[in-house]
Motif scaffolding. Structure first.
Motif, PDB file in Angstrom:
ATOM      1  N   VAL A 210      -4.807   0.588   1.932  1.00 63.36           N
ATOM      2  CA  VAL A 210      -4.687  -0.560   2.812  1.00 63.36           C
ATOM      3  C   VAL A 210      -3.793  -1.650   2.209  1.00 63.36           C
ATOM      4  O   VAL A 210      -3.298  -2.507   2.919  1.00 63.36           O
ATOM      5  CB  VAL A 210      -6.064  -1.152   3.166  1.00 63.36           C
ATOM      6  N   SER A 211      -3.624  -1.616   0.886  1.00 65.21           N
ATOM      7  CA  SER A 211      -2.808  -2.639   0.243  1.00 65.21           C
ATOM      8  C   SER A 211      -1.416  -2.083  -0.058  1.00 65.21           C
ATOM      9  O   SER A 211      -1.279  -0.935  -0.471  1.00 65.21           O
ATOM     10  CB  SER A 211      -3.464  -3.116  -1.056  1.00 65.21           C
TER      11      SER A 211
ATOM     12  N   ARG B  41      -8.150  -0.681  -1.108  1.00 64.72           N
ATOM     13  CA  ARG B  41      -8.616  -2.064  -1.042  1.00 64.72           C
ATOM     14  C   ARG B  41      -9.532  -2.395  -2.215  1.00 64.72           C
ATOM     15  O   ARG B  41      -9.468  -3.470  -2.767  1.00 64.72           O
ATOM     16  CB  ARG B  41      -9.370  -2.318   0.258  1.00 64.72           C
TER      17      ARG B  41
ATOM     18  N   GLY C  29       0.063  -1.889   9.811  1.00 65.02           N
ATOM     19  CA  GLY C  29      -0.790  -1.686   8.648  1.00 65.02           C
ATOM     20  C   GLY C  29      -0.525  -0.414   7.886  1.00 65.02           C
ATOM     21  O   GLY C  29      -1.335  -0.015   7.048  1.00 65.02           O
ATOM     22  N   SER C  30       0.619   0.218   8.148  1.00 65.33           N
ATOM     23  CA  SER C  30       0.946   1.436   7.405  1.00 65.33           C
ATOM     24  C   SER C  30       2.341   1.278   6.800  1.00 65.33           C
ATOM     25  O   SER C  30       2.478   0.697   5.725  1.00 65.33           O
ATOM     26  CB  SER C  30       0.871   2.654   8.312  1.00 65.33           C
TER      27      SER C  30
ATOM     28  N   GLN D 212      -2.249  -6.690   2.994  1.00 68.78           N
ATOM     29  CA  GLN D 212      -3.504  -5.973   3.156  1.00 68.78           C
ATOM     30  C   GLN D 212      -3.588  -5.638   4.635  1.00 68.78           C
ATOM     31  O   GLN D 212      -3.704  -6.539   5.476  1.00 68.78           O
ATOM     32  CB  GLN D 212      -4.698  -6.808   2.703  1.00 68.78           C
ATOM     33  N   ASN D 213      -3.538  -4.347   4.922  1.00 64.53           N
ATOM     34  CA  ASN D 213      -3.322  -3.892   6.293  1.00 64.53           C
ATOM     35  C   ASN D 213      -2.050  -4.548   6.827  1.00 64.53           C
ATOM     36  O   ASN D 213      -1.038  -4.504   6.161  1.00 64.53           O
ATOM     37  CB  ASN D 213      -4.557  -4.175   7.147  1.00 64.53           C
ATOM     38  N   GLU D 214      -2.123  -5.191   7.971  1.00 65.26           N
ATOM     39  CA  GLU D 214      -0.896  -5.784   8.523  1.00 65.26           C
ATOM     40  C   GLU D 214      -0.705  -7.232   8.081  1.00 65.26           C
ATOM     41  O   GLU D 214       0.334  -7.833   8.368  1.00 65.26           O
ATOM     42  CB  GLU D 214      -0.894  -5.685  10.054  1.00 65.26           C
TER      43      GLU D 214
END
Lengths: 114, 116
Positions: free
Chosen positions: A30-31, A97, A72-73, A50-52
């Motif tokens: 996620v980060s 995360r 978020g990717s 962190q995500n989006e």
């Protein structure tokens, strides 16, 4: 693929051109981080998602640098009106995360501005 | 301000010899500590990390590092170097909490050359 991938691996730009560098993180991470590595130096932090959500962009050297991660990717680092001093290797890293400091790095994009 | 010092820019050792790469850091509190290795044209690969606990940590490829709080050091060691260990080695620190969580600070690296 199991690792972080970046594209293109090499980019040559004329001064004043805009460039976009892509990073595909490890699935489930996620980060996401961007670093700039000048010749003969260690990597220097640019920005962190962190995500989006862009949680830290304090390392971006100027307003010509912009990063996004809309879903978020995949993330894109954009440099507008490139200057010679932007020549460097741009490294992307990702992490879970729960351990944001344990980062896994991609191979980098070597940007040369002529 | 946070900083990481790798005092040796370039080290040359013979294959089979022991190796120690030095790293000192300046930080407000004990940070997370890392060693990464970078081969030409490659990204950074994590060798080992220290978060807490035993101050002697083991990593991949036969490397180990020792955290010494009193000296603010985290030196990397290997008892017998192989030719394939030739690469650039980076020490890094990261905060364990706070607004900059996630951000790593790197030293400028030590280039290792291995003679056959």
């Amino acid at each position: 693929g199991a690792g972080v991938s970046q594209s293109p691996r090499y980019k040559v730009a004329k001064r004043g051109q805009d460039v976009a560098l892509r990073c595909d993180p490890i699935s489930g991470h996620v980060s996401l981080f961007w670093y700039q590595q000048a010749l003969g130096q260690g990597p220097e932090f640019l920005t962190y998602f962190q995500n989006e959500a862009q949680l830290d962009k304090s390392g971006l050297p100027s307003d010509r640098f912009f990063a996004e991660r809309p879903e978020g990717s995949v993330s894109t680092l954009k440099i507008q009106r490139t200057q010679q001093e932007d020549s460097a290797v741009y490294l992307c890293a990702s992490s879970f995360r729960s351990s944001p400091n344990e980062q896994f790095f991609g191979p980098g994009t070597r940007l040369t501005v002529l | 301000a946070q900083s990481v010092t790798q005092p040796d820019i370039h080290i040359t050792v013979s294959e089979g010899a022991s190796l120690e790469l030095r790293c000192n850091y300046s930080y407000g509190a004990t940070p997370y500590l890392f060693w990464y290795v970078q081969s030409p044209g490659q990204g950074l690969q994590l060798l080992l990390k220290y978060f807490s606990g035993d101050t002697l940590v083991q990593g991949i490829k036969g490397f180990e590092a020792e955290f010494k709080r009193s000296q603010s050091s985290f030196n990397l060691r290997k008892p017998s170097v192989h030719w394939s260990d030739a690469a650039e080695y980076f020490c890094a620190v990261g905060p364990i909490r706070g607004s900059t969580l996630g951000r790593l600070y790197f030293g400028r690296g030590t280039q290792l050359t291995v003679w056959p």
